[in-house]
Design a protein around this motif. Structure first.
Motif, mmCIF file in Angstrom:
data_model
loop_
_atom_site.group_PDB
_atom_site.id
_atom_site.type_symbol
_atom_site.label_atom_id
_atom_site.label_comp_id
_atom_site.label_asym_id
_atom_site.label_seq_id
_atom_site.Cartn_x
_atom_site.Cartn_y
_atom_site.Cartn_z
ATOM 1 N N LEU A 48 43.631 -34.793 -39.049
ATOM 2 C CA LEU A 48 43.968 -33.590 -38.295
ATOM 3 C C LEU A 48 44.736 -32.636 -39.202
ATOM 4 N N PRO A 49 44.469 -31.336 -39.104
ATOM 5 C CA PRO A 49 45.285 -30.385 -39.857
ATOM 6 C C PRO A 49 46.766 -30.558 -39.510
ATOM 7 N N LEU A 57 48.585 -36.922 -28.918
ATOM 8 C CA LEU A 57 47.983 -38.239 -28.734
ATOM 9 C C LEU A 57 48.783 -39.314 -29.459
ATOM 10 N N ALA A 58 48.793 -40.506 -28.883
ATOM 11 C CA ALA A 58 49.379 -41.657 -29.562
ATOM 12 C C ALA A 58 48.496 -42.045 -30.738
ATOM 13 N N ALA A 67 37.873 -39.835 -31.892
ATOM 14 C CA ALA A 67 38.370 -39.051 -33.028
ATOM 15 C C ALA A 67 37.329 -38.866 -34.122
ATOM 16 N N TYR A 68 36.451 -39.859 -34.303
ATOM 17 C CA TYR A 68 35.451 -39.777 -35.379
ATOM 18 C C TYR A 68 34.371 -40.813 -35.147
ATOM 19 N N ASP A 69 33.325 -40.765 -35.958
ATOM 20 C CA ASP A 69 32.230 -41.740 -35.864
ATOM 21 C C ASP A 69 32.573 -42.939 -36.740
ATOM 22 N N ILE A 70 33.087 -43.963 -36.101
ATOM 23 C CA ILE A 70 33.580 -45.143 -36.807
ATOM 24 C C ILE A 70 32.483 -45.757 -37.675
ATOM 25 N N GLY A 71 32.823 -45.996 -38.935
ATOM 26 C CA GLY A 71 31.928 -46.712 -39.840
ATOM 27 C C GLY A 71 30.829 -45.900 -40.475
ATOM 28 N N ILE A 72 30.631 -44.653 -40.046
ATOM 29 C CA ILE A 72 29.426 -43.956 -40.499
ATOM 30 C C ILE A 72 29.559 -43.395 -41.905
ATOM 31 N N PRO A 119 46.095 -33.188 -24.997
ATOM 32 C CA PRO A 119 47.051 -32.128 -24.642
ATOM 33 C C PRO A 119 47.052 -30.948 -25.608
ATOM 34 N N GLY A 120 46.901 -31.226 -26.890
ATOM 35 C CA GLY A 120 46.950 -30.158 -27.885
ATOM 36 C C GLY A 120 45.762 -29.230 -27.870
#
Length: 272
Positions: A48-49, A57-58, A67-72, A119-120
């Motif tokens: 994240l910037p 977020l926790a 958040a992202y494409d895990i493993g790709i 929230p952000g």
């Protein structure tokens, strides 16, 4: 020839969001390659910037599929390396802005992802939204566009492959497919690849699953593939199969094997 190229100066100078010491929004490898394959990965990173903090977020949420494409990214890098082909990947999280969504749709900067509130991302001003577009979305897609334009100018055929991964369970519903092929109107590449997978006795394959590409929900394949008229496909691999190095290597090798067996004329747009 370097595996990576420096970010364009405009990527940093005009984005208004990333600090000068933050990583560039775009990872590129073998950008001058003459391989017909061009690999892209819209959701490769989860950074994240700094200016956005943690979006409220926790920390564990930023390690999930939202958040992202895990493993790709490891799969995409190994597959592109096998063909000595170009790779363009987004370094920042889809939670900051989703680089596979048109910027005018709600899920471009999601206020909710699956069942998780972000929230952000609530109550953003037009200026805040535009800052994310300029910093993250535009440099990524400008780089893909420039790459494909340059290849066309050099007379090089291009086969565009968008690499993704998907969560095994979404909204509480299991997804049984191990791999899915995504496309919309143009099945020149997806059709032969699906046939090859089926002939190989592949595990459960999703044809246009876990979702179908369309102009409203997707950006990369409609814009860089369909509009250009070049062969293209999205490949989605289930994340529990590529969460570790062994699975990543196995899937990269299997996909390499299949792609090498595609019809010879496909790269020139001859297959119909």
């Amino acid at each position: 020839m370097s595996d990576r190229i420096a970010p364009l100066e405009d990527d940093i100078a005009t984005n208004g969001l990333l600090a000068a010491d933050e990583p560039a929004p775009v990872l590129t490898e073998r950008i001058e390659s003459t391989s017909p394959f061009v690999f892209v990965s819209d959701h490769a990173g989860r950074r994240l910037p700094r200016a956005l903090g943690d979006l409220g977020l926790a920390a564990p949420e930023l390690e999930r599929h939202i958040a992202y494409d895990i493993g790709i990214l490891p799969v995409a890098r190994q597959l592109a390396a096998a063909f000595e082909a170009p790779l363009v990947a987004q370094s920042y999280s889809r939670l900051a802005i989703d680089c596979n969504r048109p910027t005018h749709v709600a899920q471009s900067i999601p206020e909710t992802s699956e069942l998780t509130e972000i929230p952000g991302n609530h109550m953003l001003s037009p200026e805040q939204r535009q800052a994310r577009i300029e910093a993250l979305f535009r440099p990524y897609h400008d780089r893909i566009e420039a790459l494909l334009d340059g290849r066309a100018a050099r007379g090089l055929p291009s086969i565009l492959i968008a690499m993704h991964s998907f969560t095994p369970v979404y909204m509480g519903v299991p997804r049984p497919w191990t791999v899915g092929l995504l496309y919309n109107r143009d099945a020149r590449l997806a059709g032969p690849l699906l046939d090859l997978m089926n002939r190989e006795g592949a595990p459960y394959i999703g044809d246009r699953l876990p979702y179908a590409v369309d102009d409203l929900s997707d950006y990369t394949l409609p814009v860089h593939g369909e509009r250009r008229g070049i062969p293209h496909v999205g490949i989605e691999i289930r994340q529990d199969l590529i969460g570790e190095a062994r699975g990543q290597a196995e899937w990269a090798f299997w996909l390499e094997t299949l792609l090498r067996r595609l019809p010879a004329g496909l790269a020139n747009g001859e297959a119909r």
